[in-house]
Write a protein that holds these residues in place. Sequence first.
Motif, short mmCIF file in Angstrom:
data_model
loop_
_atom_site.label_atom_id
_atom_site.label_comp_id
_atom_site.label_asym_id
_atom_site.label_seq_id
_atom_site.Cartn_x
_atom_site.Cartn_y
_atom_site.Cartn_z
N ALA A 29 51.77 0.91 2.87
CA ALA A 29 52.96 1.37 3.59
C ALA A 29 53.73 0.18 4.16
CB ALA A 29 52.56 2.33 4.72
N PHE A 30 53.02 -0.84 4.62
CA PHE A 30 53.67 -2.05 5.14
C PHE A 30 54.42 -2.77 4.01
CE2 PHE A 30 53.33 -6.66 5.75
CZ PHE A 30 54.09 -6.80 6.90
N GLN A 31 53.80 -2.86 2.83
CA GLN A 31 54.45 -3.52 1.70
C GLN A 31 55.70 -2.78 1.26
OE1 GLN A 31 51.17 -3.77 -1.13
NE2 GLN A 31 51.24 -6.00 -0.93
N ARG A 32 55.72 -1.48 1.44
CA ARG A 32 56.89 -0.68 1.07
C ARG A 32 57.91 -0.61 2.20
NH1 ARG A 32 53.42 4.06 -1.97
NH2 ARG A 32 52.81 2.74 -3.72
N SER A 36 59.35 -0.48 8.97
CA SER A 36 60.56 -1.14 9.47
C SER A 36 61.80 -0.25 9.37
CB SER A 36 60.80 -2.44 8.71
OG SER A 36 61.03 -2.17 7.34
N ARG A 37 61.63 0.99 8.99
CA ARG A 37 62.76 1.90 8.90
C ARG A 37 63.28 2.23 10.30
NH1 ARG A 37 60.66 6.28 4.48
NH2 ARG A 37 60.77 4.91 2.68
N THR A 47 56.16 10.73 4.64
CA THR A 47 55.89 9.82 3.52
C THR A 47 54.98 8.69 3.96
OG1 THR A 47 57.98 10.37 2.45
CG2 THR A 47 56.96 8.28 1.82
N THR A 48 55.20 8.14 5.14
CA THR A 48 54.36 7.06 5.65
C THR A 48 52.93 7.54 5.85
OG1 THR A 48 56.26 6.06 6.75
CG2 THR A 48 54.09 5.38 7.50
#
Length: 75
Positions: A29-32, A36-37, A47-48
Motif C-alpha cells: 500500500a505504501f508503494q502504491r 499519501s492521498r 482499497t487501502t
Amino acid sequence: MAWRSGRNPVISVITILLVIWLAIGAFAAFQRHYFSRSSANCANIATTVVTILAGPLNYVGVNPKISCQIPQPSK
C-alpha cells in the motif's frame, strides 16, 4: 504437554506469520502511495485496507480496488 514459556508454539508461529503478512501488505500500500492521498473517502480507505489484508498476494498480480459510495442523507 507443558511448554516452557506457557504458550502454544503453533499459535506463536501463526501470530508471527500474520504480522509478516500484514507488514508486506502495508508495504505494498505504501508503494502504491495509498497513504499519501489527500482525500479520505470510502473507496480510498477500503482499497487501502483490502490491499493490506491481501499481503503478499499484491506481488503476484492481485490489485484490489474497492468502489463504494456512502448514501447521502435525505432532504
